[in-house]
Scaffold this motif. Structure first.
Motif: not given
Ligand SMILES: NC(=O)c1ccc[n+]([C@@H]2O[C@H](COP(=O)([O-])OP(=O)(O)OC[C@H]3O[C@@H](n4cnc5c(N)ncnc54)[C@H](OP(=O)(O)O)[C@@H]3O)[C@@H](O)[C@H]2O)c1
Ligand SMILES: NC(=O)c1ccc[n+]([C@@H]2O[C@H](COP(=O)([O-])OP(=O)(O)OC[C@H]3O[C@@H](n4cnc5c(N)ncnc54)[C@H](OP(=O)(O)O)[C@@H]3O)[C@@H](O)[C@H]2O)c1
Lengths: 308, 308
Positions: B263, B266-272, B275-276, B278-279
């Motif tokens: 995760l 994903a934040i570092r790479k901006g992989d929205g 993230l979406h 997963y959430f």
């Protein structure tokens, strides 16, 4: 209301959890004159009309903001910029635009450029919310005794700021001011990193083959269920938070991983003293939170019916 | 009680959160005849006498267990072995010894060798508890609609097991059986790792210089305060849990760190999208927990007074 409404006309852009709570809280105290509202989807606008959310529900951003004295942007952080751009042509001279986004640096960078010179922009963020979302999840008491952070920009108009402060106090909140950098760091600690960790823990449990979902559900009262509440929050809102508060979240995550590794090593080495010390130190903060009226003292958040 | 009490004489060893809840739950339904109790410190024994916890509070282990049909070890996991050794000479032939420890493999290894051949040993673990501890924190409803795991050993007497099962059902719980290995893994997922993570997050917040404790407290309603409840649990109990369920906890912590790193990337790479997704996935488990009656649907665990 002593001295009449704080704002004559308020426009809520986005009609979800925060906007609907603001509406009911405004009505509870007769804080403002008229409230118009706009949401992106037909479905949300219809729901709003059905439950009486807003005095007028509008089908366009233009209708919603025209003539408004206060415009509240209550959409996911990633949508703030486009929405600001879209409403800019219709803003009344002297009006105040504010937002309720969970991240401040990025919102300011995306919104400020679109705000005309004759309009005040004062970013804000109420430190309140639940795991629910959407127009039907709001309630008037959400902000009572919670804090709202206002993040005035350089040269913000003192009167416009004071008016917005009185508005949030009228909604039930205490108001603090903070700069955007510090806001984003504080929120990474008290909200963003805890959410990411909760999502991760629930994801791990969901993913294991050797422990069934049924077992996780049945035995969740031993700690796990607390994490599932937070991890049930809106995916779009949280995706946007992590994409836009990247720097501070990664910093706090780095600190978190460091500490976790130290505890992991203590477990591996059987260092009971280290564990006991650590677990003792963390109790004080809970006491502080209860004394500050920010949580209940009742066991298990009062979920259990206590009887002898 | 239809058919009379399930046990004539019960001895509670340790008079803390779990033992006191068991006592009030036994009394609520007249589940047993007489309850004797023992705690290590004069202070706890005096408190127990003052609040009427146990029919007889004894000053020695010998007095407490002599003549008892059921002996419940309700002390921290690390104290189970020494306590078992100390009571062994006084156990009545045909009696049942059980425990409520949060870890099972280690407790079995430490306790079983001390139990005489003419005494049944059936380990157990109620999946219930709050962040409070000590003799005054117990209440009769703690086990209602929660699960209690029994962990019979090879060759456990079926009648003794059945009697213990009826006892826990009488206390309000549902009963499942499980082997010790699987128990310790399941608990590492639903309880032990979540606790360690909560302690860590609170420790990080406590340790930062750039965010003050006052800020953490004031703005904690944004997520953090949920972690502080768990991290307010008894340090001795939790030290012992991690020292004795080392293997499974480290395994789940390893999985947790892996997922957290994914995760973080994903934040570092901006992989929205990552993230979406997963959430979104993690919301289903919450629904399962609510449908199974293991948590409340009310926003914020029902802490907030919802009003329109
Ligand atoms: N929930 C919390 O705990 C909390 C606390 C403090 C601050 N905040 C912040 O408050 C803001 C709103 O959150 P919320 O909890 O109220 O969310 P919510 O309940 O999910 O509502 C979001 C609203 O925004 C609209 N929207 C979504 N995407 C949009 C887009 N691309 N363009 C235009 N409108 C869009 C939605 O319209 P439709 O319904 O038509 O899709 C909905 O009306 C977010 O910035 C969040 O960070 C939330
Ligand atoms: N709390 C929970 O959420 C929970 C849930 C399920 C299972 N459990 C398990 O239940 C057991 C008891 O936990 P609890 O929450 O009831 O703990 P607690 O409230 O802290 O009470 C512990 C009791 O054990 C006694 N004790 C502590 N150390 C001892 C020692 N070295 N020798 C003899 N007696 C000792 C204490 O006596 P003094 O008061 O005299 O010090 C006290 O009476 C633990 O094994 C725990 O893992 C706890």
């Amino acid at each position: 209301m002593i001295g009449g409404p704080i704002y004559d006309r308020v426009a809520l852009i986005g009609l979800g959890h925060i906007a609907s709570s603001m509406f009911w809280a405004m009505k509870r105290r007769g804080l403002v004159g008229h409230v118009s509202g706009y949401a992106r989807s037909d479905e949300t606008r219809e729901t709003a009309r059905r439950i009486g959310l807003c005095d007028t529900v509008c089908d366009s951003l233009e209708d919603a903001v025209t003539g408004a004295d206060l415009i509240v942007l209550a959409v996911p952080v990633g949508a703030m910029g486009p929405v600001a751009e879209a409403i800019a042509p219709y803003l009344k001279s002297g009006a105040t635009v504010t937002d309720v986004g969970s991240v401040k640096k990025d919102v300011i960078a995306k919104v400020a450029p679109h705000i005309p010179d004759n309009v005040h922009f004062i970013p804000g963020h109420p430190m309140a919310g639940t795991e629910h979302s959407g127009p039907e999840s709001g309630f008037a008491t959400l902000f009572d005794n919670r804090w709202c952070l206002l993040v005035p920009l350089e040269g913000s108009d003192p009167e416009a700021l004071e008016q917005l402060r009185r508005f949030w106090e009228g909604l039930g909140a205490h108001v603090d001011e903070m700069d955007a950098d510090h806001h984003d760091l504080v929120l990474a600690v008290v909200s963003h990193t805890p959410h990411l960790i909760a999502y991760t823990m629930v994801g791990v449990a969901d993913d294991l083959r050797r422990v069934t979902e049924n077992e996780v559900i049945k035995y969740s009262a031993t700690g796990f269920r607390d994490f599932t509440r937070i991890a049930a929050s809106d995916p779009t809102m949280w995706r946007d938070v992590f994409l836009t508060n990247k720097e501070a979240t990664l910093e706090i995550l780095g600190r978190f991983t460091e500490e976790l590794f130290a505890l992991q090593r203590a477990i591996r080495k059987g260092d009971g003293a280290h564990l006991h010390d650590y677990f003792t130190r963390t109790r004080a903060i809970r006491r502080g939170i209860i004394e500050a009226g920010q949580d209940t003292e009742a066991p298990d958040f009062g979920r259990v019916k206590v009887e002898r």
